[in-house]
Design an enzyme around this catalytic site. Structure first.
Site, PDB file in Angstrom:
ATOM      1  N   SER A   1       0.811  -1.216   0.000  1.00 50.60           N
ATOM      2  CA  SER A   1       0.000   0.000   0.000  1.00 50.60           C
ATOM      3  C   SER A   1       0.842   1.262   0.000  1.00 50.60           C
ATOM      4  O   SER A   1       0.312   2.355  -0.070  1.00 50.60           O
ATOM      5  CB  SER A   1      -0.913   0.018   1.229  1.00 50.60           C
ATOM      6  OG  SER A   1      -0.138   0.031   2.411  1.00 50.60           O
ATOM      7  N   CYS A   2       2.175   1.123   0.084  1.00 46.98           N
ATOM      8  CA  CYS A   2       3.030   2.299   0.224  1.00 46.98           C
ATOM      9  C   CYS A   2       4.226   2.171  -0.682  1.00 46.98           C
ATOM     10  O   CYS A   2       5.108   1.365  -0.436  1.00 46.98           O
ATOM     11  CB  CYS A   2       3.482   2.470   1.671  1.00 46.98           C
ATOM     12  SG  CYS A   2       4.593   3.873   1.903  1.00 46.98           S
ATOM     13  N   GLY A   3       4.278   2.986  -1.735  1.00 48.02           N
ATOM     14  CA  GLY A   3       5.391   2.925  -2.662  1.00 48.02           C
ATOM     15  C   GLY A   3       6.602   3.697  -2.217  1.00 48.02           C
ATOM     16  O   GLY A   3       7.684   3.540  -2.775  1.00 48.02           O
TER      17      GLY A   3
ATOM     18  N   CYS B   1       7.590   3.895   1.173  1.00 50.28           N
ATOM     19  CA  CYS B   1       8.038   3.475   2.481  1.00 50.28           C
ATOM     20  C   CYS B   1       9.539   3.184   2.434  1.00 50.28           C
ATOM     21  O   CYS B   1      10.025   2.571   1.509  1.00 50.28           O
ATOM     22  CB  CYS B   1       7.295   2.221   2.927  1.00 50.28           C
ATOM     23  SG  CYS B   1       5.520   2.444   3.078  1.00 50.28           S
TER      24      CYS B   1
END
Length: 275
Positions: A115-117, A119
């Site tokens: 869900s987090c590119g 991070c």
């Protein structure tokens, strides 16, 4: 169904509850999510949570958008080794050709969730990778853009089964679908598309339109710029930083592309609208 699609969904057993009715046991499928460790020259670069399938493209696209490579010829060898016992996921090994790795300049060296590119970004400066601004001056009609969401959805085979995958798709200027990829992470879906383009020698994508199924973040715009894509369209909203980035890079950004309307946030000159 291709081999690349075989692991995109996983069967599960569940309890289905409906108000006023007795609970029942049922079968369903959910989107598959597993880790992929990316290694370059034998050194671990990142662990990406993704939907299995098109892992070579995902790895190549990841290296492109991280600024490690610019051309497919710079990837000497890319192999994905299955190792899924006890949930260990897969390992992608990459050997480079004519590229010196600058590990300190990379933006993520650690775990990246689906869900987090962004991070694991090391510094604020490293987030803003340097890719050339677009210079194309072609135009497309608003009517052509309005047809893209239906074309995108019609080609999302795994989404139809699970309802849980994002999609990125490239279209030519006539609205013809070039390639579509799905993944539990929207940035992964785009990396797969860009990896396809890199490995097939199609870069830069200066005469292509990118259509994404969800919202548009800063990183989606940056990845699109890494591929040289001038126009990004989405069915949902952009973030403020995505709009700022699109303006600075001279990209056209279209959001809320649904039904018979759209919002053109930047690069209005590329969209012809007769009203």
């Amino acid at each position: 169904m291709s081999d690349a699609d075989l692991d995109a969904s996983t069967p599960v057993r569940l309890s289905r509850l409906v108000r006023g009715e007795a609970a029942i046991r049922a079968d369903d499928v959910v989107a598959t999510e597993e880790p992929l460790e990316i290694r370059v020259e034998g050194r671990s670069l990142a662990v990406v949570m993704r939907t299995p399938g098109h892992d070579e493209e995902l790895t190549a696209g990841f290296l492109l958008t991280e600024g490690v490579v610019q051309h497919g010829s710079q990837i000497f060898e890319l192999s994905v080794c299955p190792s899924r016992s006890e949930g260990q996921g897969n390992v992608a090994d990459v050997l480079l050709s004519g590229v010196e790795m600058n590990w300190d300049s990379l933006t993520r060296h650690v775990f990246s969730g689906s869900s987090c590119g962004v991070c694991g970004k090391a510094t604020i400066d490293s987030v803003f990778q340097k890719f050339p601004a677009v210079t194309t001056d072609w135009q497309v009609s608003s009517d052509l853009l309005l047809k893209l969401p239906d074309k995108l959805r019609a080609s999302q085979s795994t989404f139809e089964q699970t309802g849980g995958l994002h999609a990125s798709a490239l279209f030519d200027l006539a609205g013809n679908l070039i390639v579509l990829r799905e993944d539990v992470g929207r940035h992964n879906a785009l990396d797969k598309v860009l990896g396809f383009a890199l490995m097939s020698g199609a870069l830069p994508l200066s005469k292509c339109i990118l259509m994404v199924s969800g919202r548009v973040s800063f990183e989606i715009m940056q990845k699109a710029l890494a591929g040289g894509i001038p126009l990004v369209a989405a069915v949902s909203a952009p973030s403020s930083l995505a709009v700022q980035f699109a303006r600075d890079s001279r990209q056209t950004l279209v959001g809320f592309l649904r039904g018979d309307r759209m919002n053109v946030y930047t690069g209005r000159e590329r969209v012809v609208h007769e009203g």
